[in-house]
Write a protein that holds these residues in place. Structure first.
Motif, PDB file in Angstrom:
ATOM      1  N   ASN A 116       1.152  -5.452   5.287  1.00 38.98           N
ATOM      2  CA  ASN A 116       0.609  -4.952   6.546  1.00 38.98           C
ATOM      3  C   ASN A 116       1.543  -5.241   7.726  1.00 38.98           C
ATOM      4  OD1 ASN A 116      -1.420  -3.477   7.847  1.00 38.98           O
ATOM      5  ND2 ASN A 116      -2.385  -5.329   8.602  1.00 38.98           N
ATOM      6  N   LYS A 117       2.853  -5.389   7.414  1.00 35.48           N
ATOM      7  CA  LYS A 117       3.823  -5.727   8.456  1.00 35.48           C
ATOM      8  C   LYS A 117       5.028  -4.799   8.490  1.00 35.48           C
ATOM      9  CE  LYS A 117       2.965 -10.701   8.739  1.00 35.48           C
ATOM     10  NZ  LYS A 117       3.579 -12.033   8.635  1.00 35.48           N
ATOM     11  N   GLU A 162       0.849  -1.189   0.000  1.00 31.63           N
ATOM     12  CA  GLU A 162       0.000   0.000   0.000  1.00 31.63           C
ATOM     13  C   GLU A 162       0.885   1.238   0.000  1.00 31.63           C
ATOM     14  OE1 GLU A 162      -3.688  -0.585   2.635  1.00 31.63           O
ATOM     15  OE2 GLU A 162      -2.136  -1.898   3.502  1.00 31.63           O
ATOM     16  N   LYS A 189       3.439  -1.496  14.292  1.00 37.38           N
ATOM     17  CA  LYS A 189       4.185  -2.405  13.414  1.00 37.38           C
ATOM     18  C   LYS A 189       5.522  -2.699  14.059  1.00 37.38           C
ATOM     19  CE  LYS A 189       0.859  -2.161  10.531  1.00 37.38           C
ATOM     20  NZ  LYS A 189      -0.226  -3.066  10.829  1.00 37.38           N
ATOM     21  N   LYS A 219      -0.192   5.264   2.606  1.00 37.84           N
ATOM     22  CA  LYS A 219      -1.211   4.712   3.503  1.00 37.84           C
ATOM     23  C   LYS A 219      -1.473   5.675   4.661  1.00 37.84           C
ATOM     24  CE  LYS A 219      -3.468   1.324   5.661  1.00 37.84           C
ATOM     25  NZ  LYS A 219      -4.733   0.805   5.229  1.00 37.84           N
TER      26      LYS A 219
END
Length: 159
Positions: free
Chosen positions: A102-103, A76, A131, A79
């Motif tokens: 997403n990490k 992404e 994160k 974001k």
């Protein structure tokens, strides 16, 4: 992108069927932050070899996003992240250059040199987005290795 995930497209009676290789999907889903970071750094290195320093940050960002998506990673760009303070919800409090799987947070620069605020900003982004791993990459360097900084936030050691 679909082929990188092991997905094959088949046309049958004017319908499109997708055949999914679940093993490929599971492998990507189970990747650790460090494994994802290795792929990001390798892609960044290849971009730096091909284009060198001197382009706008947005150009490196777009190319890196493209390369990571080609490798089957969910990426992404720009974001927006919201935060809360007590009972106050703050929408769009900050923007990540890239969020991979997403990490892993990737902050991209094309500057003469890092300053301490760049490090602090990346650490703050890690904490506020909850994160565990962040990469700060400056493409405006002669040697790519000199433009990479790695930051962790409660990242467990791999066995």
């Amino acid at each position: 992108l679909l082929s990188a995930l092991g997905v094959k497209q088949i046309s049958f009676n004017n319908h499109i069927l997708l055949v999914v290789n679940y093993q490929s999907l599971v492998e990507i889903w189970r990747m650790t932050e460090n494994e994802i970071a290795r792929i990001i750094v390798e892609a960044g290195y290849n971009i730096h070899i091909k284009y060198g320093p001197g382009l706008y940050e947005s150009v490196y960002e777009l190319i890196l996003q493209y390369e990571l998506k080609e490798k089957g990673l969910l990426t992404e760009r720009q974001k927006l992240i919201s935060i809360s303070h007590k009972n106050l919800q703050i929408e769009n409090a900050f923007r990540l250059d890239l969020l991979v799987e997403n990490k892993v947070i990737v902050e991209i620069k094309s500057i003469d040199a890092f300053s301490p605020i760049h490090f602090k900003q990346t650490i703050t982004y890690l904490k506020l987005s909850d994160k565990k791993l962040g990469l700060l990459i400056n493409f405006n360097v002669s040697k790519f290795k000199d433009g990479i900084r790695r930051f962790v936030n409660k990242l467990p050691e791999e066995s």
